[in-house]
Scaffold this motif. Structure first.
Motif, PDB file in Angstrom:
ATOM      1  N   SER A 120     -15.324 -18.172  41.940  1.00 15.86           N
ATOM      2  CA  SER A 120     -14.761 -17.032  42.884  1.00 15.86           C
ATOM      3  C   SER A 120     -14.756 -17.667  43.872  1.00 15.86           C
ATOM      4  CB  SER A 120     -16.161 -16.163  42.624  1.00 15.86           C
ATOM      5  OG  SER A 120     -16.889 -16.917  43.004  1.00 15.86           O
ATOM      6  N   ASN A 121     -14.108 -18.631  43.791  1.00 16.47           N
ATOM      7  CA  ASN A 121     -13.682 -19.228  45.328  1.00 16.47           C
ATOM      8  C   ASN A 121     -12.533 -18.844  46.397  1.00 16.47           C
ATOM      9  OD1 ASN A 121     -14.894 -21.663  42.650  1.00 16.47           O
ATOM     10  ND2 ASN A 121     -14.187 -22.965  44.346  1.00 16.47           N
ATOM     11  N   ASP A 122     -12.870 -18.462  47.204  1.00 15.96           N
ATOM     12  CA  ASP A 122     -11.357 -17.580  48.219  1.00 15.96           C
ATOM     13  C   ASP A 122     -10.461 -18.900  48.477  1.00 15.96           C
ATOM     14  OD1 ASP A 122     -13.276 -15.666  48.451  1.00 15.96           O
ATOM     15  OD2 ASP A 122     -14.192 -16.609  50.737  1.00 15.96           O
ATOM     16  N   TYR A 123      -9.074 -18.292  47.994  1.00 14.37           N
ATOM     17  CA  TYR A 123      -8.354 -19.060  48.751  1.00 14.37           C
ATOM     18  C   TYR A 123      -6.898 -18.795  49.732  1.00 14.37           C
ATOM     19  CZ  TYR A 123      -6.485 -15.256  46.179  1.00 14.37           C
ATOM     20  OH  TYR A 123      -5.664 -13.492  46.026  1.00 14.37           O
ATOM     21  N   VAL A 124      -6.335 -20.462  49.517  1.00 14.08           N
ATOM     22  CA  VAL A 124      -5.869 -19.860  50.157  1.00 14.08           C
ATOM     23  C   VAL A 124      -3.444 -20.290  49.830  1.00 14.08           C
ATOM     24  CG1 VAL A 124      -3.659 -20.856  52.120  1.00 14.08           C
ATOM     25  CG2 VAL A 124      -5.992 -21.085  51.973  1.00 14.08           C
ATOM     26  N   ASP A 125      -3.067 -18.882  49.661  1.00 15.96           N
ATOM     27  CA  ASP A 125      -1.580 -18.636  48.663  1.00 15.96           C
ATOM     28  C   ASP A 125      -0.528 -19.220  49.526  1.00 15.96           C
ATOM     29  OD1 ASP A 125       0.769 -18.176  46.963  1.00 15.96           O
ATOM     30  OD2 ASP A 125      -0.331 -16.435  46.034  1.00 15.96           O
ATOM     31  N   VAL A 126      -0.308 -20.469  49.294  1.00 16.29           N
ATOM     32  CA  VAL A 126       1.050 -21.075  50.197  1.00 16.29           C
ATOM     33  C   VAL A 126       1.962 -20.185  50.197  1.00 16.29           C
ATOM     34  CG1 VAL A 126       2.381 -22.912  50.611  1.00 16.29           C
ATOM     35  CG2 VAL A 126       0.477 -23.102  50.086  1.00 16.29           C
ATOM     36  N   TYR A 127       2.140 -19.445  49.265  1.00 19.62           N
ATOM     37  CA  TYR A 127       3.605 -18.588  48.759  1.00 19.62           C
ATOM     38  C   TYR A 127       3.380 -17.493  50.078  1.00 19.62           C
ATOM     39  CZ  TYR A 127       6.544 -14.816  46.742  1.00 19.62           C
ATOM     40  OH  TYR A 127       7.413 -14.102  46.749  1.00 19.62           O
ATOM     41  N   ARG A 128       1.820 -16.723  49.797  1.00 22.26           N
ATOM     42  CA  ARG A 128       2.108 -15.952  50.955  1.00 22.26           C
ATOM     43  C   ARG A 128       2.418 -16.686  51.854  1.00 22.26           C
ATOM     44  NH1 ARG A 128       0.572 -10.490  50.574  1.00 22.26           N
ATOM     45  NH2 ARG A 128      -1.132 -11.197  49.488  1.00 22.26           N
ATOM     46  N   LEU A 129       2.169 -17.541  52.802  1.00 20.77           N
ATOM     47  CA  LEU A 129       2.165 -18.143  53.896  1.00 20.77           C
ATOM     48  C   LEU A 129       4.072 -18.009  53.987  1.00 20.77           C
ATOM     49  CD1 LEU A 129      -0.105 -21.290  54.459  1.00 20.77           C
ATOM     50  CD2 LEU A 129      -0.292 -18.486  55.181  1.00 20.77           C
ATOM     51  N   ALA A 130       4.798 -18.548  53.067  1.00 19.36           N
ATOM     52  CA  ALA A 130       5.990 -19.071  52.473  1.00 19.36           C
ATOM     53  C   ALA A 130       6.473 -17.397  52.755  1.00 19.36           C
ATOM     54  CB  ALA A 130       6.484 -19.726  51.472  1.00 19.36           C
ATOM     55  N   ARG A 131       6.330 -16.875  53.150  1.00 17.75           N
ATOM     56  CA  ARG A 131       6.892 -15.386  53.075  1.00 17.75           C
ATOM     57  C   ARG A 131       6.551 -14.714  54.502  1.00 17.75           C
ATOM     58  NH1 ARG A 131       4.166 -12.016  48.335  1.00 17.75           N
ATOM     59  NH2 ARG A 131       4.857 -10.255  50.141  1.00 17.75           N
ATOM     60  N   SER A 132       5.725 -14.892  54.922  1.00 14.69           N
ATOM     61  CA  SER A 132       5.216 -14.945  56.740  1.00 14.69           C
ATOM     62  C   SER A 132       6.257 -15.881  57.258  1.00 14.69           C
ATOM     63  CB  SER A 132       4.092 -15.519  56.929  1.00 14.69           C
ATOM     64  OG  SER A 132       3.405 -15.327  58.202  1.00 14.69           O
ATOM     65  N   PHE A 133       6.802 -16.815  57.423  1.00 17.58           N
ATOM     66  CA  PHE A 133       7.355 -18.466  58.171  1.00 17.58           C
ATOM     67  C   PHE A 133       9.093 -17.414  57.551  1.00 17.58           C
ATOM     68  CE2 PHE A 133       8.928 -22.439  58.605  1.00 17.58           C
ATOM     69  CZ  PHE A 133       8.401 -22.454  59.925  1.00 17.58           C
ATOM     70  N   TYR A 134       8.691 -16.799  56.731  1.00 23.47           N
ATOM     71  CA  TYR A 134      11.103 -16.756  55.781  1.00 23.47           C
ATOM     72  C   TYR A 134      10.666 -15.467  55.483  1.00 23.47           C
ATOM     73  CZ  TYR A 134      10.952 -21.912  55.936  1.00 23.47           C
ATOM     74  OH  TYR A 134      10.599 -23.209  56.050  1.00 23.47           O
ATOM     75  N   PRO A 135      10.283 -14.670  56.529  1.00 20.93           N
ATOM     76  CA  PRO A 135      10.322 -13.142  56.366  1.00 20.93           C
ATOM     77  C   PRO A 135      11.867 -12.239  56.058  1.00 20.93           C
ATOM     78  CG  PRO A 135      10.313 -13.159  58.905  1.00 20.93           C
ATOM     79  CD  PRO A 135      10.687 -14.932  58.454  1.00 20.93           C
ATOM     80  N   ASN A 136      12.824 -13.016  56.278  1.00 23.17           N
ATOM     81  CA  ASN A 136      14.178 -12.397  56.278  1.00 23.17           C
ATOM     82  C   ASN A 136      14.636 -12.927  54.695  1.00 23.17           C
ATOM     83  OD1 ASN A 136      13.938 -10.634  58.483  1.00 23.17           O
ATOM     84  ND2 ASN A 136      14.580 -12.692  59.880  1.00 23.17           N
ATOM     85  N   GLU A 137      13.681 -14.262  54.293  1.00 19.54           N
ATOM     86  CA  GLU A 137      14.728 -14.684  53.032  1.00 19.54           C
ATOM     87  C   GLU A 137      14.428 -13.888  52.033  1.00 19.54           C
ATOM     88  OE1 GLU A 137      16.534 -16.967  53.325  1.00 19.54           O
ATOM     89  OE2 GLU A 137      16.760 -17.791  55.604  1.00 19.54           O
ATOM     90  N   ARG A 138      15.185 -13.776  51.436  1.00 18.03           N
ATOM     91  CA  ARG A 138      15.521 -12.803  49.904  1.00 18.03           C
ATOM     92  C   ARG A 138      14.204 -14.058  48.853  1.00 18.03           C
ATOM     93  NH1 ARG A 138      19.670 -10.566  45.728  1.00 18.03           N
ATOM     94  NH2 ARG A 138      18.591  -9.232  44.504  1.00 18.03           N
ATOM     95  N   HIS A 139      14.349 -16.138  48.941  1.00 16.85           N
ATOM     96  CA  HIS A 139      13.690 -16.495  47.932  1.00 16.85           C
ATOM     97  C   HIS A 139      12.973 -16.732  48.200  1.00 16.85           C
ATOM     98  CE1 HIS A 139      15.495 -14.121  44.201  1.00 16.85           C
ATOM     99  NE2 HIS A 139      16.759 -14.515  44.433  1.00 16.85           N
ATOM    100  N   ASN A 140      11.606 -17.343  48.581  1.00 17.72           N
ATOM    101  CA  ASN A 140      10.893 -17.981  48.862  1.00 17.72           C
ATOM    102  C   ASN A 140       9.834 -19.340  47.848  1.00 17.72           C
ATOM    103  OD1 ASN A 140      10.783 -17.814  51.959  1.00 17.72           O
ATOM    104  ND2 ASN A 140      10.015 -15.988  51.259  1.00 17.72           N
TER     105      ASN A 140
END
Length: 320
Positions: free
Chosen positions: A142-162
């Motif tokens: 039940s550990n809380d987590y960080v999704d680096v994919y979410r960060l990537a989608r935030s950093f590259y909002p206009n990219e189709r693939h991350n």
């Protein structure tokens, strides 16, 4: 209280026990964490298996320990050829070098401990690891987590693939990816560290805003539906609700409609999904279930989902 998503987690009054009790996604850059990555034989924990577990123990941003084990199951260690082509893991390698699954998951769960978890599209990995910990009666993951994919989608909002490899190329880290547990962990940490260096407040704010909080049980205006059904598993799908479900059927119907689905009164030749109670699969008195089985047998692409399976699909969408 109706069916809702709160901070990326599905909330189901009276049926919460049916979904994985995973932690909460918290977009951030913790100094101390465990980074995980697993290789598998496919996409579905109920059908496929973990072939390799990888992990990094990070303290104050530095790797202090690593985990890397092939995982051997007692009955079958078959690996589909396309997976072997991707990462080089095959049945012979697992049989020769693999650690028995019970020992491997016990060590992996101990390695993770109570740390925040970091990973790339990490909900995928969490589902496989969570189910194995439950199978062997280990502490709930039940550990809380960080999704680096979410960060990537935030950093590259206009990219189709991350994808991880996309980020590695953009950040000048590497031009190829090994698709092995520990190697992917090391690559993910490099991307995570680069993001930590380059993220601005608006990037982090965007990542937090992307974590869903929605009331699914109340009917949404059309304009809201258009903005929220991205990647919905029910978009343009025809669904029949049959049998004895524990959740409120009216709220369930609203949830399906909100997510772009079409609720049908009865099973037809165009039905995509039939949702039934967890103990209904072998009943012969549910007309829609009987018809769905007949259509499936004749070759129609129709799926019969139990309530528990449906709720976990919905929870996965909530966390996407």
């Amino acid at each position: 209280m109706s069916i809702a998503i709160v901070q990326g987690v599905l909330n189901i009054p009276g049926s919460q026990h049916k979904i994985r009790a995973k932690g909460i996604e918290k977009p951030s850059f913790p100094e101390n964490y465990t980074l995980i990555d697993v290789e598998t034989t496919g996409l579905y924990p109920w059908r496929d298996r973990i072939t390799e577990m990888g992990g990094l123990k990070v303290r104050h941003g530095e790797v202090v320990d690593t985990f890397s084990e092939l995982v051997k199951f007692p009955k079958s260690n078959y690996v589909p050829p396309f997976i072997t082509k991707l990462n080089g893991i095959d049945e012979a390698k697992i049989e020769a070098e693999g650690m028995p699954v019970k020992e491997a998951i016990e060590k992996y769960r101990y390695f993770i401990g109570s740390d925040p978890i970091v990973g790339y599209n990490v909900n995928f990995d969490l589902n496989f690891v969570y189910d194995l910990t439950q199978k062997f009666n280990l502490p709930v993951l039940s550990n809380d987590y960080v999704d680096v994919y979410r960060l990537a989608r935030s950093f590259y909002p206009n990219e189709r693939h991350n994808r991880l490899l996309d980020c590695m190329k953009r950040l000048g880290i590497a031009e190829s990816q090994e698709h092995r547990g520990l190697d992917d962990c090391l690559d993910t940490k490099k991307v995570f560290d680069k993001f930590h260096e380059q993220f601005k407040q608006d990037h982090l704010l965007r990542a937090h805003e992307m974590v869903k909080t929605l009331d699914l049980g109340q009917e949404w205006p059309d304009i809201v539906k258009q903005t929220q059904v991205f990647r919905s598993p029910f978009r343009n799908k025809r669904v029949v609700v049959a049998g004895d479900l524990e959740i409120d059927k009216l709220e369930l119907a609203n949830a399906i409609k909100n997510l772009g689905g079409i609720v049908q009164d009865e099973v037809g030749s165009d039905t995509d999904y039939v949702l039934i109670g967890d103990h209904d699969r072998f009943r012969t008195d549910i007309v829609d279930l009987t018809k769905a089985k007949s259509l499936k047998k004749s070759g129609q692409k129709i799926s019969i989902w139990s309530e528990e399976y449906f709720l976990n699909v919905l929870d996965n969408w909530a966390r996407s």
